[in-house]
Design an enzyme around this catalytic site. Structure first.
Site, PDB file in Angstrom:
ATOM      1  N   LYS A 103       1.700 -13.650  -2.212  1.00 37.14           N
ATOM      2  CA  LYS A 103       2.792 -12.726  -2.514  1.00 37.14           C
ATOM      3  C   LYS A 103       3.969 -13.460  -3.165  1.00 37.14           C
ATOM      4  CE  LYS A 103       1.337  -9.584   1.145  1.00 37.14           C
ATOM      5  NZ  LYS A 103       1.415  -9.296   2.595  1.00 37.14           N
TER       6      LYS A 103
ATOM      7  N   GLY B  28       3.712  -3.826   0.986  1.00 37.83           N
ATOM      8  CA  GLY B  28       3.190  -2.481   1.267  1.00 37.83           C
ATOM      9  C   GLY B  28       3.932  -1.370   0.574  1.00 37.83           C
TER      10      GLY B  28
ATOM     11  N   LEU C  88     -12.369   2.076  -6.246  1.00 38.95           N
ATOM     12  CA  LEU C  88     -13.262   1.007  -5.788  1.00 38.95           C
ATOM     13  C   LEU C  88     -12.825   0.593  -4.387  1.00 38.95           C
ATOM     14  CD1 LEU C  88     -13.402  -1.303  -8.964  1.00 38.95           C
ATOM     15  CD2 LEU C  88     -14.539   0.879  -8.546  1.00 38.95           C
TER      16      LEU C  88
ATOM     17  N   ARG D 217     -19.668  -0.102  -0.515  1.00 36.21           N
ATOM     18  CA  ARG D 217     -20.844  -0.955  -0.346  1.00 36.21           C
ATOM     19  C   ARG D 217     -22.020  -0.153   0.206  1.00 36.21           C
ATOM     20  NH1 ARG D 217     -20.801  -6.763   0.821  1.00 36.21           N
ATOM     21  NH2 ARG D 217     -18.547  -6.548   0.909  1.00 36.21           N
TER      22      ARG D 217
ATOM     23  N   GLY E 169      -4.396  -5.753  17.775  1.00 38.19           N
ATOM     24  CA  GLY E 169      -4.825  -5.396  16.422  1.00 38.19           C
ATOM     25  C   GLY E 169      -3.847  -5.819  15.341  1.00 38.19           C
TER      26      GLY E 169
ATOM     27  N   GLY F  87     -11.725   1.767   2.428  1.00 37.83           N
ATOM     28  CA  GLY F  87     -11.414   1.457   3.819  1.00 37.83           C
ATOM     29  C   GLY F  87     -10.201   2.260   4.264  1.00 37.83           C
ATOM     30  N   THR F  88      -9.332   1.619   5.033  1.00 39.06           N
ATOM     31  CA  THR F  88      -8.166   2.327   5.577  1.00 39.06           C
ATOM     32  C   THR F  88      -7.275   2.894   4.477  1.00 39.06           C
ATOM     33  OG1 THR F  88      -8.206   0.589   7.261  1.00 39.06           O
ATOM     34  CG2 THR F  88      -6.330   2.087   7.293  1.00 39.06           C
TER      35      THR F  88
ATOM     36  N   LYS G  82      -3.769  -8.955  -3.808  1.00 41.87           N
ATOM     37  CA  LYS G  82      -2.813 -10.051  -4.012  1.00 41.87           C
ATOM     38  C   LYS G  82      -3.488 -11.385  -4.315  1.00 41.87           C
ATOM     39  CE  LYS G  82      -2.441  -9.518   0.896  1.00 41.87           C
ATOM     40  NZ  LYS G  82      -2.825  -8.111   0.972  1.00 41.87           N
TER      41      LYS G  82
END
Lengths: 435, 435
Positions: free
Chosen positions: A207, A136, A14, A50, A189, A17-18, A107
Site C-alpha cells: 500500500k 478499503g 473475476l 475457481r 478472525g 469471495g466476500t 495491491k
C-alpha cells in the site's frame, strides 16, 4: 438529467469471495440506480470462480471457471477480486491491451507491476482504477490523484493495515504480550492463520508503494519500501510508549525528502512508530484505517474509515466501476498514471528519522556523559532525556532529533555494547510533536 | 510517461483576492510541473479584477477590468473567484455555453443556480468543478460524486464554517458569552465586520445545499435548507452541554430519510447541535473543517482539513483546474451532475431530531409527572432525565428520542408555559450516541 439510453456496459467479475459477493449483489439489486448514475444500463456478463459448483447462491448461467475466456469475451469493464500476481497479471494485461477498463483491489499486483498495467491502460485508452487496494472504503487514491493534482504533496502517513492496528490497539489496552494478542486476534478472525502478510508489514508495504507512486508521480514498488513488522513489539515497548504519553502504531510513511542542495527524493517505509496520544492517528482503533496527508497548499488533511470488509471494499470497487462505466458512456477516460517526476527512492539508512531509546543503565555518575558521547560521535542530536532510579539500575530514556536512520542504528548498536548499559529495553522511531 | 506536447490550455482568472493571488502564483511558478501533470502547457490568458491599477504585483499585461470580454476570448478554462451571484452568473453561463470549462468556489451561486450551470455544462460538454466551494482544501465533493458513486450515501454531517467553529470552540474553552467571543473573533480576523453570512448560518446552508445535491442525486437549493445560526447560543447552553459531557457545534446535516412506507426524502439543515465530546467532530477546533459521511456499504468515513484560507482553497481550485485541463487534453470530460433521484425535500417540522431541554423548575413533588405528560401528549419519547436540586428550584434535564421536529417544538412551547417551569435554560438538538 435526461441521458439518452445507451448500449449496456458489460462487466466481467473475476473472483467472488466476500467482496465479490457484495459487488455482485449490488450490481444486480441496484441495477436501476447504477444505470441512472452511469447513463446506461449495466449487464453483468459473467463471474469467474475457481469452482462454479461451490456457489449455489449466484446466478448459475453467469458462472464460469475460465477467467481467461471471460476476459477475452465481449465485455467493457473487468472487475478483478481474485488477488495475487499470477495468473491475474496476464488476464488484466490482456483486458487492458484490448481496451477494456480494469477495476481491481489487488495491491500486491499493483505494487509490483503497476507500471506495466498503467502503460497498457495508457496505450489502449482504457481506465485502470484501484481505490479498493488501499484503505478499503476510504476515498483516498482519487483525492491523491485528482483533488490534489494541483498541489505538491509532501507526506502521506497512515494506518493502512487493520490486523496490525487491532493487535497494537489491544496490546495498548490490555498490556498483554504480542503472542497472546495475536492468538486472540486469530480467534476473533482479525488475523489470518498465517498472519505474515499483515504482521510482517508486506500488506502495508504494498500500500505504501501505491501511495508513494501516486503522491509523488514516481514509480515506487513494494521492494523499494523499507519494511519492518510488529513481531518484535514487546509489552515493554508499549509501556515505554505509555510513559511518554505515546502509543505504538504500524505506519506506512511516504515522504518527499529535500536534501540541503535542493535535490528531491522519495522515502517510503513501513515500521512501528511511537506517536503522541494526542495525535489524530493515535485514536484510530481496531480495524479502522486512517491516512494523514500533508500538501504544500492544502496543509494537513485526514481521511478516516473502514479499511477492510466485504461491504466497505465493495463500495470502493463500485465507485471505480461507475467511474469507468461513465467514461465508456461519455467516450472519455479518467486521468492516467503519471510517473513524470521520477524521483529517486531514498535508502532507509539515509532517511531522516527520530528515535526513542529506553535503556537500563548502571546507576552511577558519568553514565549519561558516556552515552551522550556516542550520540555526538554519530552526529545525532538529543532532543530529550529522562532519567529514573530503579533499584540498583537507572532507567534512561532518550528521544533524538531527526538524523539519518543509519546514524541512529549505529548509535544504538554502539550504546548496547557499553559496559554501563545493562539492557536496551526499547528502541523505536517516533513521529509527531511531543505535546 | 511520454505525452506528446499539445497546444496550451488557456485559462482565464476572474477575481484576484487572497485565493486568486495564490492561484496565480502557482499557475506561473509551477508551470512546468502542471504541464507534466496535464500533458500540455498552461497559459494564463488574463486576470479580470475590478481595479487593475490596484494590483502592481501581478503581470500588468494580463490584467483587465472587463471580465465579460475575457470570458468571451479564446480561453479553454475559466477560474472564477469573485463570488456573489450577479454578474458572475452571466459570465459563467456564457463560458459554459461556449464549451469552456468552469472552476469556481462560489457556493452562493452554486447553491442557488447550480442546476442551471450544470445544465449549461452538460449541453456543451464542458466541465463544471467546484471543490473549493465546500470545506476548502478538503477533497470532499469529488469523493462524494465519484468515489462513492456506487454506494448509497445515507448521511453527510459536518463542520463546514470555520468562523462559527472558532467562536463555539472559544466559548467552550473560556465560558465567555457569545457577544464577547464574537468581538474577539472579529479582532483576530476570524469573523467579518458584518458576520451575518457566517453566524446566521447562510454560508453553511449554501454548503449543505451543495452537499445534499451531490450526495442524494437531488437538486437542493439554499432555500430548501433549514437554517439556524449561533447568535442564540448562550454561556448557559455551553454549560448545559458540558454537564452532559457534550459540546456545541454548528453542523450542516444532510440525511436520506426513509418513511415507514418506504418513501424516501432528503433533509438538509444547519443548526447548533450538542454532540458528545467523544464524537470525532467534537475535537475539531478553531478554523478547521471536518465532514462525516455515512454510506450503506462504506460505513462511516471522515474527512478533515483546513476549510478556508488562500493556500488551502487554492489547492482545491488547482486540483479542479488540472482535472478540467486534463479532460481538454484527453478529449473527455468529468462526470456530470445528476439529479436523477429527484427526492422531495422534507420540511424541518417533519424531520426526525432529538432534543436536549434544560429547565429550572419548582422543587416540589409531581413536577416531573406534569412535564412528562406534555411529552406524552405530543408523542415524544424521553430517553433520559436528570434532576438536580438548586436552592428553591430544581434543575431538570431531558434528552428525547427521535421525534418530528415540529412535535418537539410544540412540546417545548407548551412546557415553557407550565406554572412549575421557572425558566427554559437551554433547548438544543443533539446528535451522536451518549457514551
Amino acid at each position: 438529467m435526461s441521458e439518452r439510453r445507451e448500449a449496456p456496459v458489460r462487466v466481467a467479475l473475476l473472483g467472488c469471495g466476500t467482496v465479490g459477493s457484495e459487488v455482485t449483489r449490488r450490481l444486480l439489486d441496484d441495477a436501476d440506480e447504477l444505470a441512472a448514475r452511469i447513463g446506461a444500463p449495466v449487464e453483468l456478463a459473467g463471474i469467474a470462480v475457481r469452482r462454479p459448483d461451490k456457489h449455489p447462491d449466484l446466478p448459475q448461467h453467469l458462472l464460469t471457471a475460465d477467467a481467461g475466456e471471460l476476459v477475452e469475451s465481449d465485455v467493457d469493464v473487468v472487475i478483478e477480486l481474485i488477488g495475487g500476481i499470477d495468473p491475474v497479471r496476464g488476464w488484466l494485461l490482456t483486458a487492458l491491451r484490448k481496451g477494456k477498463s480494469v477495476v481491481t483491489g489487488n495491491k500486491a499486483l499493483l505494487a509490483e507491476h503497476g507500471a506495466e498495467l498503467a502503460a497498457a491502460a495508457s496505450e489502449s485508452g482504457a481506465d485502470l482504477y484501484y481505490e479498493a487496494a488501499v484503505a478499503g472504503a476510504i476515498p483516498l487514491l482519487r483525492p491523491l490523484r485528482e483533488s490534489l493534482a494541483g498541489d505538491r504533496i509532501t507526506r502521506v502517513m497512515g494506518i493502512v493495515n487493520g490486523t496490525t492496528n487491532f493487535i497494537l490497539s489491544a496490546m495498548d489496552a490490555t498490556g498483554a504480550s504480542y503472542a497472546e494478542t495475536l492468538d486472540e486476534a486469530t480467534r476473533l478472525g482479525y488475523a489470518e492463520a498465517d498472519p505474515s502478510a499483515d504482521v510482517d508489514g508486506y500488506d502495508a508495504a504494498s500500500k505504501a508503494a501505491i501511495l508513494a507512486s501516486l503522491a509523488f508521480h514516481t514509480r515506487v514498488t513494494a521492494s523499494d519500501v523499507h519494511r519492518e513488522g510488529i513481531r518484535g513489539i514487546s509489552a515493554s515497548d508499549i509501556v515505554a510508549a505509555k510513559r511518554l504519553n505515546r502509543t505504538v502504531k504500524l505506519l506506512a510513511i511516504c515522504e518527499r525528502v529535500v536534501a540541503e542542495d535542493g535535490t528531491e527524493s522519495v522515502s517510503a517505509r513501513v515500521h512501528p512508530v511511537m506517536i503522541p496520544r494526542s495525535h489524530q492517528l493515535a485514536g484510530v482503533g481496531g480495524a479502522f484505517n486512517a491516512v494523514y496527508v500533508e500538501a504544500e497548499a492544502a496543509g494537513q488533511l485526514m481521511f478516516y474509515g473502514q479499511g477492510a470488509g466485504g461491504a466497505p471494499t465493495a463500495s470502493a470497487v463500485l465507485g471505480d466501476f461507475v467511474a469507468a462505466a461513465r467514461n465508456r458512456v461519455a467516450g472519455g477516460r479518467g486521468p492516467r498514471e503519471s510517473a513524470h517526476a521520477a524521483l529517486p527512492v531514498r535508502p532507509m539508512g539515509q532517511t531522516p528519522t527520530r528515535y526513542h531509546i529506553s535503556l537500563d543503565v548502571a546507576d552511577k555518575p558519568g553514565v549519561l556523559a558516556q552515552i551522550a558521547q556516542v550520540f555526538a560521535v554519530h552526529g545525532v542530536s538529543i532532543a530529550a532525556v529522562r532519567q529514573r532510579d530503579k533499584h540498583s539500575t537507572a532507567s534512561l530514556v532518550v528521544v533524538t532529533h531527526l538524523a539519518p536512520d543509519a546514524a541512529l542504528q549505529a548509535t544504538v548498536s554502539e550504546i548496547s555494547k557499553l559496559d554501563v548499559v545493562r539492557e536496551v529495553v526499547s528502541v523505536m522511531r517516533v513521529e509527531g510533536e511531543d505535546s
